[in-house]
Design a protein around this motif. Structure first.
Motif, PDB file in Angstrom:
ATOM      1  N   SER A  88      36.154 -19.483 -19.501  1.00  0.00           N
ATOM      2  CA  SER A  88      36.234 -20.579 -20.466  1.00  0.00           C
ATOM      3  C   SER A  88      35.537 -21.791 -19.884  1.00  0.00           C
ATOM      4  N   GLY A  89      34.357 -22.093 -20.426  1.00  0.00           N
ATOM      5  CA  GLY A  89      33.619 -23.250 -19.945  1.00  0.00           C
ATOM      6  C   GLY A  89      34.354 -24.555 -20.210  1.00  0.00           C
ATOM      7  N   ASN A  90      35.033 -24.639 -21.370  1.00  0.00           N
ATOM      8  CA  ASN A  90      35.757 -25.861 -21.717  1.00  0.00           C
ATOM      9  C   ASN A  90      36.893 -26.161 -20.750  1.00  0.00           C
ATOM     10  N   LEU A  91      37.481 -25.101 -20.199  1.00  0.00           N
ATOM     11  CA  LEU A  91      38.614 -25.288 -19.296  1.00  0.00           C
ATOM     12  C   LEU A  91      38.221 -25.170 -17.826  1.00  0.00           C
ATOM     13  N   GLY A  92      36.988 -24.756 -17.570  1.00  0.00           N
ATOM     14  CA  GLY A  92      36.554 -24.590 -16.188  1.00  0.00           C
ATOM     15  C   GLY A  92      37.258 -23.444 -15.487  1.00  0.00           C
ATOM     16  N   MET A  93      37.639 -22.408 -16.248  1.00  0.00           N
ATOM     17  CA  MET A  93      38.361 -21.274 -15.673  1.00  0.00           C
ATOM     18  C   MET A  93      37.508 -20.014 -15.730  1.00  0.00           C
ATOM     19  N   LYS A  94      37.611 -19.206 -14.672  1.00  0.00           N
ATOM     20  CA  LYS A  94      36.904 -17.937 -14.600  1.00  0.00           C
ATOM     21  C   LYS A  94      37.804 -16.933 -13.913  1.00  0.00           C
ATOM     22  N   ASN A  95      38.036 -15.789 -14.583  1.00  0.00           N
ATOM     23  CA  ASN A  95      38.896 -14.732 -14.056  1.00  0.00           C
ATOM     24  C   ASN A  95      40.234 -15.294 -13.575  1.00  0.00           C
ATOM     25  N   TYR A  96      40.849 -16.062 -14.452  1.00  0.00           N
ATOM     26  CA  TYR A  96      42.127 -16.709 -14.119  1.00  0.00           C
ATOM     27  C   TYR A  96      43.262 -15.951 -14.814  1.00  0.00           C
ATOM     28  N   PRO A  97      44.313 -15.560 -14.083  1.00  0.00           N
ATOM     29  CA  PRO A  97      45.420 -14.774 -14.658  1.00  0.00           C
ATOM     30  C   PRO A  97      46.389 -15.657 -15.440  1.00  0.00           C
ATOM     31  N   VAL A  98      45.956 -16.132 -16.567  1.00  0.00           N
ATOM     32  CA  VAL A  98      46.718 -17.132 -17.299  1.00  0.00           C
ATOM     33  C   VAL A  98      48.078 -16.601 -17.761  1.00  0.00           C
ATOM     34  N   ALA A  99      48.136 -15.354 -18.221  1.00  0.00           N
ATOM     35  CA  ALA A  99      49.419 -14.807 -18.672  1.00  0.00           C
ATOM     36  C   ALA A  99      50.410 -14.726 -17.511  1.00  0.00           C
ATOM     37  N   GLU A 100      49.954 -14.210 -16.389  1.00  0.00           N
ATOM     38  CA  GLU A 100      50.823 -14.073 -15.217  1.00  0.00           C
ATOM     39  C   GLU A 100      51.333 -15.436 -14.747  1.00  0.00           C
ATOM     40  N   LYS A 101      50.450 -16.430 -14.730  1.00  0.00           N
ATOM     41  CA  LYS A 101      50.835 -17.766 -14.262  1.00  0.00           C
ATOM     42  C   LYS A 101      51.894 -18.391 -15.165  1.00  0.00           C
ATOM     43  N   LEU A 102      51.759 -18.183 -16.469  1.00  0.00           N
ATOM     44  CA  LEU A 102      52.752 -18.734 -17.391  1.00  0.00           C
ATOM     45  C   LEU A 102      54.059 -17.950 -17.335  1.00  0.00           C
ATOM     46  N   GLU A 103      53.963 -16.649 -17.154  1.00  0.00           N
ATOM     47  CA  GLU A 103      55.171 -15.831 -17.043  1.00  0.00           C
ATOM     48  C   GLU A 103      56.006 -16.263 -15.842  1.00  0.00           C
ATOM     49  N   GLU A 104      55.333 -16.623 -14.745  1.00  0.00           N
ATOM     50  CA  GLU A 104      56.043 -17.103 -13.557  1.00  0.00           C
ATOM     51  C   GLU A 104      56.821 -18.380 -13.862  1.00  0.00           C
TER      52      GLU A 104
END
Length: 322
Positions: A88-104
């Motif tokens: 996501s260029g808008n968020l500056g994220m690449k290969n980021y485990p977003v689901a896992e991070k929020l689940e934590e």
């Protein structure tokens, strides 16, 4: 039972608590990034999303224990099977485990999807496309977004990057698009393109009523300027609106010819023009669509849920995984 829907944008995060009737009973919002500033660290954004989720639940007057499902719609290439935000260029994220991070942070399984797909799913669940088996939702905003629903499920392609309708070419060798191609639908049918087209026409016609509408300042031009002038009978405004709607129709006809969906929902700020947009749009599309003599035709309507589509769609993403 309540579900949480998260609409993650480049500038803000909007969270809503959605009840069993798909009504939003509590909301919260936090900033994502600041204008003209580098993207913030991804983990910091996840912290703020978790805070917003708990605040939305508090504002809804329910307990977090009553939240059954959580879904997140975010910009970029989203792999819903692994929970990874691949880019996501808008968020500056690449290969980021977003689901896992929020689940934590939230202690619940989190379902993720591209934001345009989530909004389309929202319209199919509770909006203008409710009850449709096959639907396509098009958003005319800063860009041209698209979401495709086939057999009641989100279609995102084999690499989770499908549905980028704004980047099909409608003018070969045409205007350069931010994606790198030339002649994309987005470069002609987005609200950004409409503003540019309006400004160019104003410079060409200094007698246009549009100059009065914007107080003589091109910087005040927005997506309504030409439409307002059109309703006043201004020649230049009419020419801008007619050509802009023609460009929209080119893409809509392509979508119909490819998918033949039950319904196409048009969202974004421009969709608020209602029949001023839809009547001439239908006239153009009816000339260009394939199978115009068939008994069943694709219905074209204005999206109903507005900015809530992404929240409602995200809250129901667990249904897409079933």
């Amino acid at each position: 039972m309540y579900n949480l829907g998260i609409d993650l944008g480049g500038m803000s995060v909007k969270v809503g608590v959605v009840d069993e009737n798909n009504a939003i009973i509590g909301k919260a919002a936090v900033p994502t990034n600041s204008p003209n500033q580098p993207p913030r660290p991804a983990d910091d954004i996840m912290d703020d999303i978790a805070t917003a989720c708990r605040l939305a639940v508090e504002n809804a007057g329910v307990s977090f224990d009553e939240v059954e499902h959580i879904g997140l719609g975010c910009p970029g290439s989203v792999n819903n099977s692994t929970g990874m935000l691949e880019f996501s260029g808008n968020l500056g994220m690449k290969n980021y485990p977003v689901a896992e991070k929020l689940e934590e942070r939230l202690g619940r399984k989190v379902f993720i999807e591209n934001d345009a797909n989530a909004a389309a799913f929202g319209e199919s669940i509770a909006g203008a496309a409710k009850g449709a088996k096959n639907a396509v939702c098009v958003t005319l905003g800063t860009g041209v977004g698209g979401g495709i629903i086939i057999d009641g499920k989100i279609y995102s392609g084999s690499n989770y990057a499908g549905g980028e309708l704004g980047h099909m070419v409608i003018v070969a060798g045409g205007k350069h698009c931010t994606c790198g191609r030339d002649g994309c639908w987005e470069a002609y049918a987005s609200a950004t393109a409409l503003i540019y087209q309006t400004q160019i026409k104003m410079l060409d016609d200094k007698s246009s009523t549009m100059w009065n509408i914007v107080d003589g300042d091109l910087r005040n031009v927005n997506g309504k300027t030409a439409f307002d002038a059109y309703r006043m009978g201004d020649k230049a405004g009419c020419e801008v609106v007619d050509r802009y709607i023609f460009y929209i129709a080119c893409g809509i006809a392509n979508v119909i010819n490819i998918f033949q969906p039950d319904i196409i929902c048009i969202g974004g700020g421009v969709s608020k023009e209602g029949d001023t947009l839809l009547a001439p749009l239908m006239s153009y599309v009816n000339k260009e669509r394939f199978g115009k003599n068939l008994a069943k035709q694709t219905e074209i309507v204005v999206a109903k849920l507005g900015n809530d589509a992404g929240i409602i769609g995200a809250a129901n993403l667990y249904l897409n995984a079933e």
